[in-house]
Design a protein around this motif. Structure first.
Motif, PDB file in Angstrom:
ATOM      1  N   PRO A 186      -7.770  -3.443   0.108  1.00 61.83           N
ATOM      2  CA  PRO A 186      -6.510  -3.555   0.849  1.00 61.83           C
ATOM      3  C   PRO A 186      -6.123  -2.308   1.633  1.00 61.83           C
ATOM      4  CG  PRO A 186      -6.038  -3.123  -1.442  1.00 61.83           C
ATOM      5  CD  PRO A 186      -7.529  -3.256  -1.346  1.00 61.83           C
ATOM      6  N   ALA A 187      -6.889  -1.221   1.524  1.00 65.30           N
ATOM      7  CA  ALA A 187      -6.554   0.006   2.257  1.00 65.30           C
ATOM      8  C   ALA A 187      -7.845   0.734   2.617  1.00 65.30           C
ATOM      9  CB  ALA A 187      -5.654   0.906   1.420  1.00 65.30           C
ATOM     10  N   TRP A 188      -7.841   1.361   3.787  1.00 65.59           N
ATOM     11  CA  TRP A 188      -8.947   2.203   4.224  1.00 65.59           C
ATOM     12  C   TRP A 188      -8.421   3.616   4.418  1.00 65.59           C
ATOM     13  CZ3 TRP A 188     -10.336  -1.462   8.873  1.00 65.59           C
ATOM     14  CH2 TRP A 188     -10.922  -2.646   8.378  1.00 65.59           C
ATOM     15  N   SER A 189      -9.224   4.597   4.000  1.00 65.27           N
ATOM     16  CA  SER A 189      -8.830   5.999   4.113  1.00 65.27           C
ATOM     17  C   SER A 189      -9.887   6.784   4.874  1.00 65.27           C
ATOM     18  CB  SER A 189      -8.656   6.603   2.709  1.00 65.27           C
ATOM     19  OG  SER A 189      -8.238   7.951   2.786  1.00 65.27           O
ATOM     20  N   VAL A 217       0.837  -1.198   0.000  1.00 68.08           N
ATOM     21  CA  VAL A 217       0.000   0.000   0.000  1.00 68.08           C
ATOM     22  C   VAL A 217       0.877   1.255   0.000  1.00 68.08           C
ATOM     23  CG1 VAL A 217      -1.690   1.326   1.336  1.00 68.08           C
ATOM     24  CG2 VAL A 217      -1.967  -1.158   1.056  1.00 68.08           C
ATOM     25  N   ALA A 218       1.972   1.224   0.760  1.00 64.56           N
ATOM     26  CA  ALA A 218       2.880   2.371   0.776  1.00 64.56           C
ATOM     27  C   ALA A 218       3.430   2.648  -0.618  1.00 64.56           C
ATOM     28  CB  ALA A 218       4.024   2.118   1.762  1.00 64.56           C
ATOM     29  N   ASP A 219       3.782   1.595  -1.350  1.00 65.40           N
ATOM     30  CA  ASP A 219       4.304   1.785  -2.702  1.00 65.40           C
ATOM     31  C   ASP A 219       3.249   2.343  -3.643  1.00 65.40           C
ATOM     32  OD1 ASP A 219       6.801   0.897  -1.986  1.00 65.40           O
ATOM     33  OD2 ASP A 219       6.583  -1.106  -2.852  1.00 65.40           O
ATOM     34  N   SER A 220       1.969   2.144  -3.306  1.00 64.86           N
ATOM     35  CA  SER A 220       0.893   2.611  -4.184  1.00 64.86           C
ATOM     36  C   SER A 220       0.514   4.066  -3.925  1.00 64.86           C
ATOM     37  CB  SER A 220      -0.353   1.731  -4.014  1.00 64.86           C
ATOM     38  OG  SER A 220      -0.991   1.980  -2.773  1.00 64.86           O
TER      39      SER A 220
END
Length: 287
Positions: free
Chosen positions: A280-283, A162-165
């Motif tokens: 895969p990620a929540w904001s 996720v950091a790379d995205s």
């Protein structure tokens, strides 16, 4: 907030392979007695998170991306950090925090009953929420914690992905992301550890929200991946996989960040929940 010994003053002697960067000790009241975080001067390349996280963790430092373009420009030193506001996340119970937020949020949408008939109607609506209710299938009563998810990936591997995205640019909350290191016991504690005040209109003591993040670490394998002055992104290794699971998680999100249903076109819980399945990620963003 209770803290471990801070390795940031000794950062240059820890043997970490770091690019040029800056230590931040600036708070809303002036310089803090020790650095709160370090962040790099240049944007990260793919793989930087995965390479830095394990050796940094051995020294009590955890990675997070920070945006270096605020309302007035600059990085976290301009975020009005306030570590004095923060308690310790371990002193709070995640379900109690979420239940309180949920009941406060739903109370704002409930007119006060003026007659016995109105009270009876309210009781019926609590038992059987209307499909037109933006919080359906739930009512004003807190529905309880969602069950733990089934892990799809190693949480730290998912965090690195996720950091790379996270990329800066137009339409993104992150204009100039930079890799940072924070002294913290666990990833969920990072916002409180730096005195982050992003949700100030919702909750002054961010350690209470970090208690929820700790619970999400345990149930969904989340990691705090990125912060702006008012936005939080977490990676999710065990996201919900069914509509029912997603709706239970969505209720927690609405309690955690009521603005969740006020952003874009997501004006009801069921619609929002559909987007959480396998995500895969929540904001989260606080107005």
């Amino acid at each position: 907030m209770a803290t471990l010994p801070n390795p940031l003053p000794r950062l240059a002697t820890l043997g970490l392979r770091l690019p040029p960067g800056s230590l931040v000790d600036e708070t809303s009241d002036g310089p803090w007695h020790e650095p709160l975080l370090w962040y790099a001067e240049q944007p990260p390349s793919p793989g930087d998170w995965a390479a830095l996280a394990p050796p940094a963790a051995r020294h009590g430092l955890l990675p997070v991306l920070v945006d270096t373009y605020g309302a007035d420009g600059g990085g976290p030193e301009g975020w009005a950090l306030d570590p004095e506001l923060m308690s310790y996340p371990g002193d709070h119970d995640a379900e109690e925090v979420l239940a309180e937020f949920w009941e406060e949020h739903t109370a704002d949408d409930q007119p006060p009953p003026e007659t016995e008939a109105a009270e009876a109607t309210e009781a019926t609506e609590q038992a059987s929420p209307s499909h037109d209710d933006p919080l359906a299938p739930f009512g004003p009563a807190w529905p309880g914690l969602a069950p733990a998810g089934r892990e799809e990936a190693d949480p730290d591997v998912r965090a690195a992905e996720v950091a790379d995205s996270v990329r800066g640019g137009r339409g993104s909350a992150f204009h100039h992301p930079r890799l940072a290191l924070v002294p913290a016991r666990r990833s969920a504690d990072i916002p409180a550890a730096i005195g982050w005040t992003g949700p100030l209109n919702h909750e002054n003591d961010v350690a209470r929200l970090c208690a929820v993040l700790r619970s999400w670490e345990d149930r969904f394998g989340i990691r705090v991946v990125a912060l702006t002055s008012d936005t939080l992104v977490v990676s999710v290794a065990a996201p919900p996989s069914t509509p029912a699971e997603a709706e239970a998680v969505a209720a927690e999100h609405v309690a955690f960040c009521p603005d969740t249903l006020m952003q874009g076109d997501l004006d009801d819980l069921r619609t929002y929940a559909k987007e959480l399945i396998g995500e895969p990620a929540w904001s989260f963003w606080w107005d």
